[in-house]
Design a protein around this motif. Structure first.
Motif, mmCIF file in Angstrom:
data_model
loop_
_atom_site.group_PDB
_atom_site.id
_atom_site.type_symbol
_atom_site.label_atom_id
_atom_site.label_comp_id
_atom_site.label_asym_id
_atom_site.label_seq_id
_atom_site.Cartn_x
_atom_site.Cartn_y
_atom_site.Cartn_z
ATOM 1 N N GLU A 1 0.872 -1.215 0.000
ATOM 2 C CA GLU A 1 0.000 0.000 0.000
ATOM 3 C C GLU A 1 0.890 1.239 0.000
ATOM 4 O O GLU A 1 0.867 2.062 -0.884
ATOM 5 C CB GLU A 1 -0.923 -0.079 1.234
ATOM 6 C CG GLU A 1 -1.710 1.201 1.607
ATOM 7 C CD GLU A 1 -2.693 1.674 0.506
ATOM 8 O OE1 GLU A 1 -2.886 0.955 -0.478
ATOM 9 O OE2 GLU A 1 -3.210 2.784 0.630
ATOM 10 N N LEU A 2 1.797 1.305 1.031
ATOM 11 C CA LEU A 2 2.663 2.500 1.153
ATOM 12 C C LEU A 2 3.579 2.604 -0.081
ATOM 13 O O LEU A 2 3.782 3.680 -0.630
ATOM 14 C CB LEU A 2 3.503 2.412 2.433
ATOM 15 C CG LEU A 2 4.322 3.675 2.772
ATOM 16 C CD1 LEU A 2 3.414 4.883 2.940
ATOM 17 C CD2 LEU A 2 5.144 3.474 4.035
ATOM 18 N N GLU A 3 4.042 1.410 -0.525
ATOM 19 C CA GLU A 3 4.949 1.402 -1.687
ATOM 20 C C GLU A 3 4.254 2.021 -2.908
ATOM 21 O O GLU A 3 4.807 2.851 -3.622
ATOM 22 C CB GLU A 3 5.352 -0.052 -2.010
ATOM 23 C CG GLU A 3 6.824 -0.184 -2.443
ATOM 24 C CD GLU A 3 7.242 -1.633 -2.474
ATOM 25 O OE1 GLU A 3 7.467 -2.169 -1.374
ATOM 26 O OE2 GLU A 3 7.255 -2.177 -3.588
ATOM 27 N N GLY A 4 2.970 1.630 -3.049
ATOM 28 C CA GLY A 4 2.194 2.149 -4.183
ATOM 29 C C GLY A 4 2.043 3.660 -4.099
ATOM 30 O O GLY A 4 2.210 4.395 -5.086
ATOM 31 N N LEU A 5 1.769 4.115 -2.867
ATOM 32 C CA LEU A 5 1.577 5.570 -2.666
ATOM 33 C C LEU A 5 2.873 6.319 -2.998
ATOM 34 O O LEU A 5 2.859 7.348 -3.687
ATOM 35 C CB LEU A 5 1.159 5.845 -1.211
ATOM 36 C CG LEU A 5 -0.302 5.531 -0.860
ATOM 37 C CD1 LEU A 5 -0.504 5.540 0.654
ATOM 38 C CD2 LEU A 5 -1.242 6.543 -1.535
ATOM 39 N N ASN A 6 4.008 5.764 -2.524
ATOM 40 C CA ASN A 6 5.297 6.435 -2.793
ATOM 41 C C ASN A 6 5.587 6.458 -4.289
ATOM 42 O O ASN A 6 6.042 7.474 -4.828
ATOM 43 C CB ASN A 6 6.437 5.708 -2.050
ATOM 44 C CG ASN A 6 6.528 6.157 -0.587
ATOM 45 O OD1 ASN A 6 6.501 7.347 -0.307
ATOM 46 N ND2 ASN A 6 6.570 5.203 0.320
ATOM 47 N N ALA A 7 5.278 5.329 -4.943
ATOM 48 C CA ALA A 7 5.553 5.248 -6.397
ATOM 49 C C ALA A 7 4.698 6.258 -7.147
ATOM 50 O O ALA A 7 5.179 6.992 -8.018
ATOM 51 C CB ALA A 7 5.260 3.835 -6.887
#
Ligand code: 3HC
Length: 311
Positions: A1-7
């Motif tokens: 989830e967080l990875e997606g947001l950062n990307a």
């Protein structure tokens, strides 16, 4: 989830989108912007002191009026920038407290004393000149409120630099003593002005990340080089000598080579051992405390106005 947001955040940055206060952003982006914008604001406000020191001693009414206008502008720049920082969820009280307790920095150059009227010229020409090179670049910073405050500030800064250059030009057309006064001021402010751009890129703690997030659009060394290149010709035009024997045009690079900066001096002044560090913060604290009745009166007035509207 967080990875997606950062990307997704990085995609927005790469697509040159402006990040606005209500947008999702990495916590580290928020912290970095609060750090940089608050220090920028503190620099503007503390920068009022060295120049304020000469308002009552300006040589003519015209010079006094111009310097007064410039110092007033710096106050306004500080307020725009404090407001930009506040859009990231920090309060004005917290910002002021971090200046007073030393946890937030401000441009090291303002910890040098202003010893003669010519210093008003050197500050306008060199310090505002360096600030303009830095701020023109920051107009394209990725955080919306910061970029917009830069556009407004840059409009006022060019007058600051011009009036400083005119002070030095006038002195350089004057008596031997006046010429010596102008040269002495430039000797004292030249190297600290180069330090305003921060450590070399290789030693810069934040630059790599700030470039990736387009907080910075050019690196410390790129902006410093731009400032050196423009200053050499301006100095020559009015007969000033820049205090660096290694300053020489490098045809291959298409830039001026210049000598090594004294980073021990930079570290000393940034870490609190400059001539005026204690004085600058003590003066700000005193002015802040003496002004508390004004802030209380404004809050009381607003409260009374609100209760009248409700009644
Ligand atoms: N004075 C004091 N501290 C400095 C500094 C300087 N000249 N240059 C760098 N530093 C500090 C940084 O704040 C950082 O410390 P921190 O982590 O505690 O904040 C550390 O040294 C490492 O430097 P970095 O290069 O990693 O830091 P940055 O990426 O933040 O780059 C900067 C430094 C280029 C000054 C950047 O912060 C910046 O562009 N700031 C906004 C511009 C600014 O403040 N300009 C001065 C305005 S003065 C002015 O306009 C008034 C004039 O109009 C009279």
């Amino acid at each position: 989830e967080l990875e997606g947001l950062n990307a997704h955040f990085q995609e927005r940055i790469d697509a040159e989108e402006k990040i606005e206060p209500k947008d999702w952003m990495p916590e580290k982006y928020r912290k970095n912007l609060i750090r940089q914008i608050s220090q920028h604001a503190h620099s503007e406000v503390i920068g009022m002191q060295p120049e304020g020191n000469w308002i009552t001693r300006a040589p003519t009414l015209h010079r006094k009026a111009v310097l007064l206008a410039k110092v007033q502008d710096e106050a306004g720049h500080g307020l725009y920038l404090y407001s930009s920082a506040e859009t990231m969820g920090i309060t004005r009280e917290e910002l002021i407290e971090s200046l007073h307790d030393g946890s937030a920095k401000y441009a090291q150059i303002f910890n040098y004393p202003t010893l003669s009227w010519a210093d008003m010229g050197a500050i306008g020409w060199l310090v505002d000149g360096a600030a303009i090179v830095n701020q023109v670049s920051l107009q394209r910073t990725s955080y919306g409120p910061y970029a917009r405050s830069m556009v407004r500030i840059c409009k006022e800064e060019s007058f600051h630099q011009r009036q400083g250059y005119h002070i030095l030009m006038t002195l350089m057309e004057g008596s031997t003593e006046q010429k010596a006064m102008a040269q002495d001021a430039v000797n004292r402010f030249w190297w600290p002005s180069l330090m305003m751009f921060g450590p070399h890129d290789a030693d810069s703690a934040h630059s790599a990340q700030s470039m990736k997030w387009k907080v910075k659009r050019q690196t410390n060394d790129e902006l410093r080089q731009k400032f050196v290149d423009q200053s050499v010709e301006q100095a020559e035009a009015i007969g000033l000598t820049l205090p660096d024997p290694d300053l020489v045009w490098n045809e291959e690079r298409g830039h001026f080579d210049f000598g090594e900066i004294d980073w021990a001096e930079f570290d000393r002044v940034v870490s609190g051992s400059g001539h005026c560090n204690r004085e600058r913060v003590a003066h700000h604290r005193r002015a802040h405390d003496e002004g508390s009745w004004v802030r209380d009166a404004i809050c009381a007035y607003e409260e009374k106005k609100r209760s009248r509207e409700v009644a």
